[in-house]
Design a protein around this motif. Structure first.
Motif, PDB file in Angstrom:
ATOM      1  N   TRP A 117       0.942  -1.181   0.027  1.00 14.40           N
ATOM      2  CA  TRP A 117       0.055  -0.043   0.133  1.00 14.40           C
ATOM      3  C   TRP A 117       0.819   1.305   0.168  1.00 14.40           C
ATOM      4  O   TRP A 117       0.504   2.080  -0.632  1.00 14.40           O
ATOM      5  CB  TRP A 117      -0.942  -0.122   1.230  1.00 14.40           C
ATOM      6  N   ARG A 159      -1.330   4.040  -2.401  1.00 13.17           N
ATOM      7  CA  ARG A 159      -2.114   4.860  -1.268  1.00 13.17           C
ATOM      8  C   ARG A 159      -2.360   6.307  -1.890  1.00 13.17           C
ATOM      9  O   ARG A 159      -3.570   6.823  -1.806  1.00 13.17           O
ATOM     10  CB  ARG A 159      -1.319   5.237   0.081  1.00 13.17           C
ATOM     11  N   LYS A 205      -6.108   2.636   5.457  1.00 14.29           N
ATOM     12  CA  LYS A 205      -6.734   2.254   4.036  1.00 14.29           C
ATOM     13  C   LYS A 205      -8.209   1.935   4.064  1.00 14.29           C
ATOM     14  O   LYS A 205      -8.912   2.198   3.105  1.00 14.29           O
ATOM     15  CB  LYS A 205      -5.852   0.872   3.604  1.00 14.29           C
TER      16      LYS A 205
END
Length: 170
Positions: free
Chosen positions: A36, A48, A82
């Motif tokens: 991520w 991200r 997230k």
């Protein structure tokens, strides 16, 4: 020249956007925190950051469409997880679809006046705004496929509109 696009066309694009974003959400839920955040060379520096940009764009365009006086640019303020980001994306995509479904077709050619992030005032017909918003998300979903593969996640599938129509029509 009068626009030849219809409200139904944009409803279809909004539905496609939700469908494709849901596929991407499943990939994002499957990757590690390391993937991520991994630095990757692209328009943005990580998965991200790319996701945050797409969600930020969907939200700010929706706020502009709703004439919110001071729309928020999410990438400047978001500090969450997230999972929270993905939930924000799901909501933004669904809300865009509802907005288009409830939009008066007679307004497609009417100008929308808005300010860009740099404060510059702009004017575009609503149909061009809708076309831009859905195309923008498609563009960055393509980048995310490449970025995910570079981060080691290869369990991706097509989010192409052809696949959407195939699934929808079966």
């Amino acid at each position: 020249m009068k626009n030849k696009m219809t409200k139904q066309y944009f409803i279809e694009l909004a539905d496609f956007n939700v469908w494709a974003n849901d596929i991407v959400h499943s990939w994002l839920n499957a990757i590690t925190d390391e993937q991520w955040e991994k630095p990757i060379v692209s328009s943005f520096n990580s998965i991200r950051e790319t996701v945050l940009h797409v969600i930020g764009a969907e939200i700010i365009w929706l706020e502009r469409l709703k004439n919110v006086s001071a729309p928020v640019w999410l990438p400047q303020v978001f500090k969450g997880s997230k999972e929270e980001l993905i939930e924000n994306w799901k909501k933004a995509s669904a809300d865009l679809k509802v907005f288009v479904e409830n939009f008066d077709d007679n307004g497609l050619d009417q100008p929308m006046i808005f300010k860009r992030l740099n404060g510059e005032e702009n004017r575009m017909p609503h149909y061009q705004v809708f076309a831009h918003v859905f195309n923008h998300s498609t563009y960055h979903r393509g980048q995310l496929v490449t970025m995910l593969r570079q981060a080691g996640y290869t369990d991706v599938r097509s989010t192409d509109m052809l696949m959407y129509f195939r699934e929808k029509n079966n």
